[in-house]
Design an enzyme around this catalytic site. Sequence first.
Site, PDB file in Angstrom:
ATOM      1  N   GLY A 130      -0.611   4.087  -5.101  1.00 50.51           N
ATOM      2  CA  GLY A 130      -0.504   2.766  -5.705  1.00 50.51           C
ATOM      3  C   GLY A 130       0.499   2.712  -6.837  1.00 50.51           C
TER       4      GLY A 130
ATOM      5  CB  VAL B  11      -0.928   0.021   1.241  1.00 49.83           C
ATOM      6  CG1 VAL B  11      -1.698   1.327   1.322  1.00 49.83           C
ATOM      7  CG2 VAL B  11      -1.882  -1.163   1.226  1.00 49.83           C
ATOM      8  CB  CYS B  12       2.377   3.513  -1.933  1.00 50.38           C
ATOM      9  SG  CYS B  12       1.859   3.394  -3.641  1.00 50.38           S
ATOM     10  CB  SER B  13       0.260   8.220  -1.410  1.00 53.32           C
ATOM     11  OG  SER B  13       1.558   8.258  -0.998  1.00 53.32           O
TER      12      SER B  13
ATOM     13  CD  GLN C 113       4.830   5.794   0.132  1.00 49.30           C
ATOM     14  OE1 GLN C 113       5.669   5.147   0.736  1.00 49.30           O
ATOM     15  NE2 GLN C 113       4.455   5.463  -1.091  1.00 49.30           N
TER      16      GLN C 113
END
Length: 100
Positions: A11, A7-9, A57
């Site tokens: 994707g 998972v990131c801000s 992040q």
Amino acid sequence: MMKILLVCSAGMSTSLLVTKMKKAAEEKGIDAEIFALSAGEGKKILKDVDLVLLGPQVRFMKNEFVKLATVPVDVIDMLAYGRMQGEKVLDQAMALLEDK
């Protein structure tokens, strides 16, 4: 086959890491589906994965994901993420799954 969600801000920033993790899994003979999504999209499929790894992040969202998920949730090692060390992140994932 295990399913590992990164998972990131948005994707997007983890796509290179996903590629490197897939290569490491193939080399180690690990049957895994590894993919990345944004936090919003990731929350919708928590019941369908075996592990959630958060990009550095979005580490501030760890408690929220822990409450929502019934699977292990952890933050990707910042140095391994920054250096795009797919094998190291895969090892982190496998260790979490063993402790499950």
